[in-house]
Design an enzyme around this catalytic site. Structure first.
Site, PDB file in Angstrom:
ATOM      1  N   GLU A 539       0.874  -1.186   0.000  1.00  0.00           N
ATOM      2  CA  GLU A 539       0.000   0.000   0.000  1.00  0.00           C
ATOM      3  C   GLU A 539       0.903   1.225   0.000  1.00  0.00           C
ATOM      4  O   GLU A 539       1.814   1.351   0.833  1.00  0.00           O
ATOM      5  CB  GLU A 539      -0.923   0.035   1.225  1.00  0.00           C
ATOM      6  CG  GLU A 539      -1.734   1.340   1.252  1.00  0.00           C
ATOM      7  CD  GLU A 539      -2.829   1.396   2.311  1.00  0.00           C
ATOM      8  OE1 GLU A 539      -3.008   0.421   3.057  1.00  0.00           O
ATOM      9  OE2 GLU A 539      -3.502   2.435   2.372  1.00  0.00           O
ATOM     10  N   ASN A 602      -4.398   4.929  -2.300  1.00  0.00           N
ATOM     11  CA  ASN A 602      -5.585   5.546  -1.702  1.00  0.00           C
ATOM     12  C   ASN A 602      -6.127   6.647  -2.612  1.00  0.00           C
ATOM     13  O   ASN A 602      -5.361   7.448  -3.159  1.00  0.00           O
ATOM     14  CB  ASN A 602      -5.245   6.144  -0.338  1.00  0.00           C
ATOM     15  CG  ASN A 602      -4.891   5.062   0.656  1.00  0.00           C
ATOM     16  OD1 ASN A 602      -5.760   4.342   1.131  1.00  0.00           O
ATOM     17  ND2 ASN A 602      -3.603   4.926   0.951  1.00  0.00           N
ATOM     18  N   GLU A 634      -7.974   2.191  -3.369  1.00  0.00           N
ATOM     19  CA  GLU A 634      -8.634   2.107  -2.062  1.00  0.00           C
ATOM     20  C   GLU A 634      -9.530   3.326  -1.867  1.00  0.00           C
ATOM     21  O   GLU A 634      -9.061   4.461  -1.871  1.00  0.00           O
ATOM     22  CB  GLU A 634      -7.586   2.019  -0.948  1.00  0.00           C
ATOM     23  CG  GLU A 634      -6.769   0.750  -1.027  1.00  0.00           C
ATOM     24  CD  GLU A 634      -6.019   0.453   0.263  1.00  0.00           C
ATOM     25  OE1 GLU A 634      -6.163   1.220   1.237  1.00  0.00           O
ATOM     26  OE2 GLU A 634      -5.280  -0.557   0.296  1.00  0.00           O
ATOM     27  N   ASP A 664     -11.851   0.783   1.903  1.00  0.00           N
ATOM     28  CA  ASP A 664     -10.883   1.030   2.969  1.00  0.00           C
ATOM     29  C   ASP A 664     -11.606   1.274   4.290  1.00  0.00           C
ATOM     30  O   ASP A 664     -12.758   1.694   4.285  1.00  0.00           O
ATOM     31  CB  ASP A 664     -10.067   2.277   2.590  1.00  0.00           C
ATOM     32  CG  ASP A 664      -8.686   2.250   3.208  1.00  0.00           C
ATOM     33  OD1 ASP A 664      -8.409   1.364   4.023  1.00  0.00           O
ATOM     34  OD2 ASP A 664      -7.890   3.154   2.865  1.00  0.00           O
ATOM     35  N   GLU A 721      -6.333  -4.828   8.471  1.00  0.00           N
ATOM     36  CA  GLU A 721      -5.391  -3.708   8.595  1.00  0.00           C
ATOM     37  C   GLU A 721      -4.916  -3.584  10.025  1.00  0.00           C
ATOM     38  O   GLU A 721      -5.633  -3.940  10.958  1.00  0.00           O
ATOM     39  CB  GLU A 721      -6.105  -2.399   8.274  1.00  0.00           C
ATOM     40  CG  GLU A 721      -6.423  -2.143   6.845  1.00  0.00           C
ATOM     41  CD  GLU A 721      -6.890  -0.705   6.692  1.00  0.00           C
ATOM     42  OE1 GLU A 721      -6.191   0.049   6.011  1.00  0.00           O
ATOM     43  OE2 GLU A 721      -7.931  -0.344   7.278  1.00  0.00           O
TER      44      GLU A 721
HETATM   45  P1  C2E Z   1      -5.245   4.265   5.553  1.00  0.00           P
HETATM   46  O1  C2E Z   1      -5.519   4.158   4.104  1.00  0.00           O
HETATM   47  O2  C2E Z   1      -6.140   3.534   6.466  1.00  0.00           O
HETATM   48  O3  C2E Z   1      -3.742   3.824   5.749  1.00  0.00           O
HETATM   49  C1  C2E Z   1      -3.317   2.982   6.740  1.00  0.00           C
HETATM   50  C2  C2E Z   1      -2.773   3.774   7.857  1.00  0.00           C
HETATM   51  O4  C2E Z   1      -2.527   2.892   8.957  1.00  0.00           O
HETATM   52  C3  C2E Z   1      -1.425   4.390   7.533  1.00  0.00           C
HETATM   53  O5  C2E Z   1      -1.348   5.600   8.192  1.00  0.00           O
HETATM   54  C4  C2E Z   1      -0.464   3.427   8.130  1.00  0.00           C
HETATM   55  O6  C2E Z   1       0.778   3.985   8.441  1.00  0.00           O
HETATM   56  C5  C2E Z   1      -1.180   2.994   9.382  1.00  0.00           C
HETATM   57  N1  C2E Z   1      -0.802   1.677   9.847  1.00  0.00           N
HETATM   58  C6  C2E Z   1      -0.343   0.620   9.138  1.00  0.00           C
HETATM   59  N2  C2E Z   1      -0.162  -0.430   9.951  1.00  0.00           N
HETATM   60  C7  C2E Z   1      -0.515  -0.047  11.205  1.00  0.00           C
HETATM   61  C8  C2E Z   1      -0.542  -0.717  12.477  1.00  0.00           C
HETATM   62  O7  C2E Z   1      -0.197  -1.882  12.637  1.00  0.00           O
HETATM   63  N3  C2E Z   1      -1.004  -0.015  13.522  1.00  0.00           N
HETATM   64  C9  C2E Z   1      -1.396   1.280  13.404  1.00  0.00           C
HETATM   65  N4  C2E Z   1      -1.814   1.921  14.489  1.00  0.00           N
HETATM   66  N5  C2E Z   1      -1.366   1.950  12.234  1.00  0.00           N
HETATM   67  C10 C2E Z   1      -0.930   1.268  11.137  1.00  0.00           C
HETATM   68  P2  C2E Z   1      -0.839   6.894   7.496  1.00  0.00           P
HETATM   69  O8  C2E Z   1       0.279   6.574   6.585  1.00  0.00           O
HETATM   70  O9  C2E Z   1      -0.610   7.899   8.544  1.00  0.00           O
HETATM   71  O10 C2E Z   1      -2.038   7.307   6.605  1.00  0.00           O
HETATM   72  C11 C2E Z   1      -3.187   7.814   7.141  1.00  0.00           C
HETATM   73  C12 C2E Z   1      -4.283   7.955   6.125  1.00  0.00           C
HETATM   74  O11 C2E Z   1      -3.993   8.958   5.173  1.00  0.00           O
HETATM   75  C13 C2E Z   1      -4.490   6.712   5.290  1.00  0.00           C
HETATM   76  O12 C2E Z   1      -5.257   5.786   5.992  1.00  0.00           O
HETATM   77  C14 C2E Z   1      -5.180   7.233   4.096  1.00  0.00           C
HETATM   78  O13 C2E Z   1      -6.553   7.369   4.326  1.00  0.00           O
HETATM   79  C15 C2E Z   1      -4.589   8.611   3.963  1.00  0.00           C
HETATM   80  N6  C2E Z   1      -3.573   8.579   2.897  1.00  0.00           N
HETATM   81  C16 C2E Z   1      -2.280   8.197   2.963  1.00  0.00           C
HETATM   82  N7  C2E Z   1      -1.706   8.310   1.768  1.00  0.00           N
HETATM   83  C17 C2E Z   1      -2.644   8.756   0.921  1.00  0.00           C
HETATM   84  C18 C2E Z   1      -2.685   9.022  -0.481  1.00  0.00           C
HETATM   85  O14 C2E Z   1      -1.687   8.853  -1.227  1.00  0.00           O
HETATM   86  N8  C2E Z   1      -3.835   9.462  -0.991  1.00  0.00           N
HETATM   87  C19 C2E Z   1      -4.958   9.611  -0.233  1.00  0.00           C
HETATM   88  N9  C2E Z   1      -6.067  10.033  -0.784  1.00  0.00           N
HETATM   89  N10 C2E Z   1      -4.977   9.344   1.074  1.00  0.00           N
HETATM   90  C20 C2E Z   1      -3.832   8.901   1.648  1.00  0.00           C
HETATM   91 CA    CA Z   2      -5.692   2.656   2.681  1.00  0.00          CA
HETATM   92 CA    CA Z   3      -7.329   1.802   6.093  1.00  0.00          CA
END
Ligand code: C2E
Ligand code: CA
Ligand code: CA
Length: 768
Positions: A539, A602, A634, A664, A721
């Site tokens: 991802e 995403n 996603e 998602d 996830e």
């Molecule tokens: P998401 O799509 O639900 O992404 C998964 C989030 O969970 C990611 O946070 C990831 O770092 C975190 N994560 C992964 N494994 C674990 C775990 O074991 N425990 C916990 N507590 N967290 C975990 P991140 O990277 O901070 O991203 C947050 C949100 O930002 C993402 O949620 C997604 O909705 C958005 N996002 C990130 N990149 C993009 C992108 O390129 N485009 C768009 N539209 N949204 C993005």
């Molecule tokens: Ca995601």
């Molecule tokens: Ca997610």
């Protein structure tokens, strides 16, 4: 064939226009030449007049049958034409005697009177102002002209016996009216941007009429005798021109309001009125009254003139004061509701704060924003929007104490100021009362409607020395907090809000330049198949590195919402798509992962609503050379709720090209089963809150089991996830969820770190 008939009709109208225009010019020519050449040839004046009257009748017949001028023009020309014809006939007959003289002069007078009314109407329409400002000016001109004419022409023409006094007086009034006519014509003329031929002909006719009148008086004076037939020829010329005026096609526009000129003909009027006041004064100063009667007339005329001037001065002073007052009021009130506007409210806050000085009072300012007002306006129309605003204004006024002020400071934003509050509790009570007042539905033309508002509260806190502007801004900031908290609620201002707002603003501006400054990069979190013990995909997650000096790495949880709100997410998202696919291509090519590995990107609602989205995806796929079935998009449940039709079309298009769609954060949104069924979904990602609860609350196991069953029914696979512990993993496997992602397996890592991360995963340390 209606179209062709329509064209034929237009052509006919154009032909009629051309013909009547030529006739109009021909009549003008006749008017200038015929009477004078007839006189030179020694023809009897009465013959000319008969021809003229006949031409007038012909013009009426012609005009009526062609329907050239407007009915109103006909009416007025008829009214003026009859007495004009009578006076023309009488002036050209050889008959003399008091009776004929009087009849002739009465006819002149009647003609002039009709002219005055007609021209006043004309002037009014063309000036686009009301008559009250034109009439006094015209009166001054008329009186001035009367005085001059009396002294120069009328008084010397008075026979000593007084037998002709009646006729002379009538003639005098006709002359005075003539000056009003001239004034009105001149004013009308100068009011028009380009005077029409019809108007010019009319003006010439009136001028000639006046000349005729003056000539008659000169002729009547002792010792002066004009060449015979001159007076009759003058009137006849006037008659021809009057007919030309009516016949010419531009007569239609005579009564249509003229296009407003940027500079009204004020100077013309000023010059005309000043001359009309000045000339009599000079004349009266240099000549002596002939007898008592003359003295009486002179005194009376000048007195009336003085009164008229006084009225005009008072009137214009009043108008000035009124304009001033209106300007002031408009600058201070909102035109729709009549409430004080922003500037007025700021003044009120300032003075409330000043008066509270040295007292326990701390004035309260409420910033009230009607929720979703734009939706109301867009869906029900502006008049419904206005109704709502008026109703809100009324409710606010009723809800606040008498000493409080209510203002409307912009579209759907109201401000309440209570100068008498002392404590935060009192401010809260006030805000509650205001919020309560909006609970009842508002009746609009389409039915009842519920209106709510978000209220921000700020106080002019003692000792802080806040300006009115600052207090208002604080209340505004608090209002935004209330909106963010779900609308229809109240938020108090506190200092931390300033920081939040400043911070957000900072992110917003910096984000605009983040892409071109290369501050963004992707990290990749492996997704594994626990049965195969292999990485099946990654991802892609966005990171923003602002550099050490300006805050370091910003998490997407912070900047993605801002990017979504401002629309920056569209270019950022396109970049993420291309970058992640390109990356995947490299890993596959260098053998880091197998050829079938996928990448998940995403996608925000904003991107899906962008008409270019499908093209962006296909372009990224072809440029990277990755097969469409290796890309997962996603989307969250919320994407399916906002504008579902447009989203559906985009996703279906991509889906049929092979791209797959994952839901998602499943279980945290509000999507319905029927919605899920309509969308092309191949994967469901169980939100990490359920995974987190797995080993803690047994109930969450049944939730996850249900989600897995549902996914199966939809024909989709499941990814868990946020898997962080071996227990969670074990439970997931027991529930036959075989795909997972989380810190237990791997944190999201930079592209460079991916090969090592893959190797570590294959070490199987996370499997138990
Ligand atoms: P998401 O799509 O639900 O992404 C998964 C989030 O969970 C990611 O946070 C990831 O770092 C975190 N994560 C992964 N494994 C674990 C775990 O074991 N425990 C916990 N507590 N967290 C975990 P991140 O990277 O901070 O991203 C947050 C949100 O930002 C993402 O949620 C997604 O909705 C958005 N996002 C990130 N990149 C993009 C992108 O390129 N485009 C768009 N539209 N949204 C993005
Ligand atoms: Ca995601
Ligand atoms: Ca997610």
């Amino acid at each position: 064939m209606p179209a062709i008939r329509g064209l034929g009709h237009v052509g006919q109208v154009l032909n009629v226009r051309k013909a009547t225009a030529s006739i109009g010019w021909l009549l003008t020519l006749i008017g200038v030449v015929l009477p004078w050449s007839a006189r030179a040839a020694g023809a009897a004046p009465v013959t000319g007049t008969i021809i003229l009257v006949a031409a007038g009748v012909l013009a009426v017949v012609l005009g009526v049958s062609l329907r050239t001028p407007q009915p109103a023009v006909w009416l007025w020309s008829g009214l003026a034409g009859v007495p004009a014809a009578v006076s023309a006939v009488l002036s050209s007959t050889a008959a003399t005697g008091n009776g004929t003289e009087l009849a002739r002069d009465a006819a002149h007078l009647a003609t002039q009177a009709v002219f005055v009314t007609l021209l006043a109407g004309l002037a009014r329409r063309r000036l686009r102002t009301d008559l009250s400002s034109v009439v006094p000016d015209a009166l001054i001109v008329g009186l001035g002209a009367w005085t001059v004419l009396w002294v120069v022409l009328l008084q010397p023409a008075m026979p000593a016996s007084g037998s002709m006094a009646g006729a002379t007086a009538v003639r005098g009034v006709a002359l005075a009216l003539l000056s009003v006519v001239l004034f009105l014509v001149a004013t009308t003329l100068f009011a028009d941007s380009s005077p029409s031929p019809s108007l010019l002909a009319g003006l010439a006719a009136v001028l000639l009429c006046g000349t005729g009148l003056v000539l008659q008086l000169v002729d009547a004076r002792d010792g002066t005798a004009l060449a015979p037939g001159v007076i009759a020829a003058t009137f006849q010329s006037a008659g021809w021109l009057a007919i030309a005026m009516v016949v010419h096609p531009t007569s239609r526009s005579l009564l249509i309001p003229a296009v407003r000129r940027s500079t009204p003909p004020l100077l013309t009027r000023l010059v005309a009125t000043t001359a009309s006041m000045g000339a009599p004064i000079v004349l009266l100063a240099v000549t002596d009254p002939a007898d008592t009667a003359d003295r009486v007339v002179r005194t009376a005329s000048v007195s009336v003139l003085a009164v008229a001037v006084m009225v005009r001065v008072v009137q214009s002073a009043r108008a000035n004061a009124r304009t001033q007052e209106n300007l002031l009021r408009n600058a201070q009130t909102d035109p729709l509701t009549g409430l004080p506007n922003r500037a007025a409210m700021l003044d009120l806050v300032t003075s409330a704060a000043e008066r509270a000085w040295g007292t326990p009072r701390q004035p309260t300012v409420l910033f009230i924003d009607v929720d979703r007002f734009k939706t109301i306006n867009d869906s029900l129309g502006h008049s419904a929007g206005d109704t709502v605003l008026l109703e809100v204004a009324g409710r606010l006024l009723a809800a606040v104490p008498r000493h409080a002020h209510v203002g409307r400071i912009s579209g759907d934003e109201f401000v309440v100021l209570d100068p008498a509050t002392e404590t935060a509790t009192q401010a809260a009570v006030l805000a509650e009362r205001v919020l309560d007042s909006l609970r009842e539905p508002v009746g609009v033309s389409g039915g009842d409607m519920f209106v709510s508002a978000s209220i921000g509260v700020a106080m002019a806190v003692r000792g802080l020395g806040l300006s009115a502007d600052e207090v208002l801004r604080h209340a505004d900031t608090a209002m935004y907090r209330a909106k963010a908290a779900g609308r229809n609620c109240i938020a108090f201002f506190d200092d931390s809000m300033v920081e939040t707002v400043t911070h957000r603003l900072d992110i917003e501006t910096a984000l605009h330049r983040a892409l071109e400054r290369n501050e963004l990069h992707l990290v990749h979190q492996p997704i594994v198949d626990t049965d195969l013990g292999a990485v099946v995909g990654f991802e892609a997650l966005m990171r923003w590195d602002r550099g050490a000096g300006s805050g370091g790495t910003v998490s997407p949880a912070e900047f993605i919402p801002v990017a979504e709100e401002t629309g920056t997410i569209v270019p950022l998202g396109s970049w993420a798509l291309l970058d992640s696919l390109t990356q995947l291509r490299r890993w596959i090519d260098s053998g880091v992962c197998p050829a079938g590995t996928s990448v998940s990107v995403n996608v925000s609602a904003r991107q899906l609503h962008d008409p270019g989205f499908v093209a962006v995806v296909t372009e990224a796929l072809s440029r990277s050379g990755v097969s469409p079935d290796q890309l997962w998009l996603e989307v969250t449940e919320s994407v399916m709720i906002t504008e579902p039709e447009q989203t559906l079309v985009a996703l279906r298009n991509l889906n049929s090209a092979g791209v797959r769609v994952a839901v998602d954060d499943f279980g945290t949104g509000y999507s319905s089963l029927s919605l899920l069924q309509r969308f092309p979904i191949q994967r469901i990602k169980v939100d990490r809150t359920f995974v987190h609860a797995l080993s803690l609350a047994p109930a969450s196991q049944s939730i996850v089991r249900t989600i897995i069953a549902m996914a199966e029914a939809l024909g989709a696979d499941v990814v868990a996830e946020g898997v962080e512990t071996p227990e969670q993993m074990a439970i997931l496997r027991s529930l036959s969820c075989t795909k997972a992602q989380g810190y237990l397996i791997s944190h999201p890592v930079t592209a460079d770190a991916v090969p090592n991360a893959v190797l570590a995963i294959e070490d199987t340390s996370w499997r138990s």
